[in-house]
Design a protein around this motif. Structure first.
Motif, mmCIF file in Angstrom:
data_model
loop_
_atom_site.group_PDB
_atom_site.id
_atom_site.type_symbol
_atom_site.label_atom_id
_atom_site.label_comp_id
_atom_site.label_asym_id
_atom_site.label_seq_id
_atom_site.Cartn_x
_atom_site.Cartn_y
_atom_site.Cartn_z
ATOM 1 N N LEU A 79 0.862 -1.168 0.000
ATOM 2 C CA LEU A 79 0.000 0.000 0.000
ATOM 3 C C LEU A 79 0.907 1.229 0.000
ATOM 4 N N HIS A 80 0.816 2.011 -1.048
ATOM 5 C CA HIS A 80 1.616 3.226 -1.156
ATOM 6 C C HIS A 80 0.793 4.385 -0.598
ATOM 7 N N ILE A 81 1.273 4.980 0.478
ATOM 8 C CA ILE A 81 0.545 6.035 1.168
ATOM 9 C C ILE A 81 1.193 7.373 0.858
ATOM 10 N N THR A 82 0.378 8.332 0.436
ATOM 11 C CA THR A 82 0.879 9.665 0.149
ATOM 12 C C THR A 82 0.987 10.465 1.453
ATOM 13 N N SER A 83 1.455 11.681 1.357
ATOM 14 C CA SER A 83 1.566 12.526 2.553
ATOM 15 C C SER A 83 0.199 12.968 3.047
#
Length: 85
Positions: A79-83
């Motif tokens: 899971l790529h989480i943004t800021s």
């Protein structure tokens, strides 16, 4: 968010349940409850955000929250989480 209550009323729709994918912190909960929706399923993939969601809905027996991602394939992915959560 779309004016869900207005859209349902103008089209004579009385939803009994909702599945909300990408629930974030469940900001729509009060709207769903005001509409008389009987069952609510929140799906949130970000475990950090999910913890806050789970705390928010803990006292509502008709609301269930699960931490997972929805896809057309089975399996485990990163899971790529943004800021921005």
């Amino acid at each position: 968010m779309l004016p869900l209550a207005e859209l349902c009323a103008s089209n004579s729709i009385k939803p009994r349940g909702v599945i909300h994918i990408g629930a974030h912190e469940g900001q729509e909960l009060s709207d769903y409850l005001a509409m008389g929706i009987e069952k609510i399923l929140y799906i949130e993939a970000n475990p950090i955000v999910f913890e806050r969601l789970q705390n928010k809905v803990a006292n509502y027996p008709n609301v269930q929250a699960i931490c997972c991602a929805i896809s057309n394939e089975n399996g485990i992915v990163s899971l790529h989480i943004t800021s921005m959560d």
